[in-house]
Motif scaffolding. Structure first.
Motif, short mmCIF file in Angstrom:
data_model
loop_
_atom_site.label_atom_id
_atom_site.label_comp_id
_atom_site.label_asym_id
_atom_site.label_seq_id
_atom_site.Cartn_x
_atom_site.Cartn_y
_atom_site.Cartn_z
N GLN A 148 19.31 11.73 8.57
CA GLN A 148 19.03 10.49 7.87
C GLN A 148 17.69 9.94 8.34
O GLN A 148 17.27 10.16 9.47
CB GLN A 148 20.13 9.46 8.14
N MET A 149 17.07 9.23 7.43
CA MET A 149 15.78 8.61 7.76
C MET A 149 15.75 7.26 7.06
O MET A 149 16.23 7.11 5.93
CB MET A 149 14.64 9.49 7.28
N GLN A 150 15.19 6.27 7.72
CA GLN A 150 15.06 4.94 7.14
C GLN A 150 13.59 4.56 7.07
O GLN A 150 12.82 4.81 7.99
CB GLN A 150 15.81 3.89 7.98
N LEU A 151 13.23 3.94 5.94
CA LEU A 151 11.87 3.50 5.71
C LEU A 151 11.90 2.03 5.32
O LEU A 151 12.67 1.64 4.45
CB LEU A 151 11.22 4.31 4.60
N VAL A 152 11.05 1.23 5.96
CA VAL A 152 11.00 -0.20 5.67
C VAL A 152 9.56 -0.60 5.42
O VAL A 152 8.71 -0.45 6.31
CB VAL A 152 11.60 -1.02 6.82
N GLU A 153 9.29 -1.13 4.22
CA GLU A 153 7.94 -1.57 3.87
C GLU A 153 7.75 -3.05 4.22
O GLU A 153 8.72 -3.83 4.22
CB GLU A 153 7.66 -1.39 2.37
N SER A 154 6.52 -3.41 4.46
CA SER A 154 6.17 -4.81 4.67
C SER A 154 4.72 -5.01 4.28
O SER A 154 3.97 -4.03 4.12
CB SER A 154 6.39 -5.23 6.13
N GLY A 155 4.33 -6.28 4.11
CA GLY A 155 2.93 -6.58 3.86
C GLY A 155 2.57 -6.95 2.45
O GLY A 155 1.41 -7.27 2.16
N GLY A 156 3.53 -6.93 1.53
CA GLY A 156 3.21 -7.30 0.17
C GLY A 156 2.95 -8.79 0.04
O GLY A 156 3.13 -9.56 0.99
N GLY A 157 2.50 -9.20 -1.15
CA GLY A 157 2.24 -10.61 -1.36
C GLY A 157 1.41 -10.85 -2.60
O GLY A 157 1.23 -9.95 -3.42
N LEU A 158 0.89 -12.07 -2.69
CA LEU A 158 0.06 -12.48 -3.82
C LEU A 158 -1.39 -12.57 -3.35
O LEU A 158 -1.68 -13.18 -2.31
CB LEU A 158 0.54 -13.84 -4.32
N VAL A 159 -2.29 -11.98 -4.13
CA VAL A 159 -3.70 -11.98 -3.78
C VAL A 159 -4.52 -12.08 -5.06
O VAL A 159 -4.07 -11.64 -6.13
CB VAL A 159 -4.07 -10.71 -2.97
N GLN A 160 -5.70 -12.65 -4.95
CA GLN A 160 -6.58 -12.73 -6.10
C GLN A 160 -7.30 -11.40 -6.33
O GLN A 160 -7.48 -10.62 -5.38
CB GLN A 160 -7.61 -13.84 -5.90
N ALA A 161 -7.71 -11.18 -7.55
CA ALA A 161 -8.47 -9.97 -7.87
C ALA A 161 -9.70 -9.89 -6.97
O ALA A 161 -10.38 -10.89 -6.72
CB ALA A 161 -8.88 -9.98 -9.33
N GLY A 162 -9.94 -8.68 -6.47
CA GLY A 162 -11.04 -8.46 -5.55
C GLY A 162 -10.64 -8.57 -4.10
O GLY A 162 -11.42 -8.22 -3.21
N GLY A 163 -9.45 -9.07 -3.85
CA GLY A 163 -8.97 -9.24 -2.48
C GLY A 163 -8.37 -7.98 -1.91
O GLY A 163 -8.42 -6.91 -2.52
N SER A 164 -7.79 -8.12 -0.72
CA SER A 164 -7.23 -6.98 0.01
C SER A 164 -5.84 -7.30 0.52
O SER A 164 -5.50 -8.46 0.77
CB SER A 164 -8.13 -6.63 1.21
N LEU A 165 -5.05 -6.26 0.67
CA LEU A 165 -3.74 -6.33 1.31
C LEU A 165 -3.53 -5.05 2.10
O LEU A 165 -4.07 -3.99 1.74
CB LEU A 165 -2.61 -6.47 0.29
N ARG A 166 -2.73 -5.15 3.13
CA ARG A 166 -2.38 -3.97 3.92
C ARG A 166 -0.86 -3.86 3.95
O ARG A 166 -0.18 -4.77 4.44
CB ARG A 166 -2.93 -4.08 5.34
N LEU A 167 -0.35 -2.76 3.43
CA LEU A 167 1.08 -2.48 3.46
C LEU A 167 1.40 -1.57 4.63
O LEU A 167 0.60 -0.69 4.97
CB LEU A 167 1.52 -1.82 2.16
N SER A 168 2.56 -1.78 5.21
CA SER A 168 3.02 -0.93 6.30
C SER A 168 4.39 -0.36 5.96
O SER A 168 5.20 -1.01 5.30
CB SER A 168 3.09 -1.71 7.61
N CYS A 169 4.63 0.83 6.45
CA CYS A 169 5.91 1.51 6.27
C CYS A 169 6.37 1.98 7.64
O CYS A 169 5.68 2.80 8.26
CB CYS A 169 5.76 2.68 5.32
N ALA A 170 7.48 1.44 8.10
CA ALA A 170 8.03 1.82 9.40
C ALA A 170 9.15 2.83 9.19
O ALA A 170 10.10 2.56 8.44
CB ALA A 170 8.54 0.60 10.14
N ALA A 171 9.04 3.97 9.85
CA ALA A 171 10.02 5.03 9.70
C ALA A 171 10.88 5.15 10.95
O ALA A 171 10.39 4.97 12.07
CB ALA A 171 9.31 6.36 9.43
N SER A 172 12.14 5.45 10.76
CA SER A 172 13.05 5.71 11.88
C SER A 172 14.03 6.78 11.46
O SER A 172 14.22 7.06 10.28
CB SER A 172 13.77 4.43 12.31
N GLY A 173 14.65 7.39 12.44
CA GLY A 173 15.60 8.47 12.16
C GLY A 173 14.92 9.82 12.30
O GLY A 173 14.14 10.04 13.21
N ARG A 174 15.17 10.72 11.37
CA ARG A 174 14.73 12.11 11.47
C ARG A 174 13.29 12.29 11.02
O ARG A 174 12.98 13.06 10.13
CB ARG A 174 15.66 13.01 10.66
#
Length: 124
Positions: free
Chosen positions: A1-27
């Motif tokens: 089994q493996m678990q994946l959890v995303e974070s970092g989403g949100g609302l941003v204006q055009a031209g802006g930046s966001l950084r998403l993260s994915c944390a993995a655990s398990g196999r």
């Protein structure tokens, strides 16, 4: 089994930046690659980017080349998606997923574990 959890989403204006993260655990040792996909309302899930776990080889969809980068930290079992110069058409729920096989890396059915998704909204 493996678990994946995303974070970092949100609302941003055009031209802006966001950084998403994915944390993995398990196999995580069985993972060949970790990818990011996105799905907008009424549309199919589409490939965004992927990175091979061992050597860090990256692949990008044409629509995000030059704007998005993907990286992984094997010690922390995390994969990040840096999104710059965001456009309204980038609005979607973003999912990370892992696959134990080499190819094809651009299609969702290759991936066997998925996170719950994180919403990214880009306003014009």
């Amino acid at each position: 089994q493996m678990q994946l959890v995303e974070s970092g989403g949100g609302l941003v204006q055009a031209g802006g930046s966001l950084r998403l993260s994915c944390a993995a655990s398990g196999r995580t040792f069985t993972t060949y690659a970790v990818g990011w996909f996105r799905q907008a309302p009424g549309k199919e899930r589409e490939f965004v980017a992927t990175i091979s776990w061992s050597i860090g080889r990256t692949y990008f969809a044409d629509s995000v080349k030059g704007r998005f980068t993907i990286s992984r930290d094997r010690a922390k079992s995390t994969v990040s998606l840096q999104m710059n110069s965001l456009k309204p058409e980038d609005t979607a729920v973003y999912y990370c997923a892992s696959t134990p096989i080499r190819e094809p890396l651009q299609i969702p059915s290759t991936y066997d574990y998925w996170g719950q998704g994180t919403q990214v909204t880009v306003s014009s």
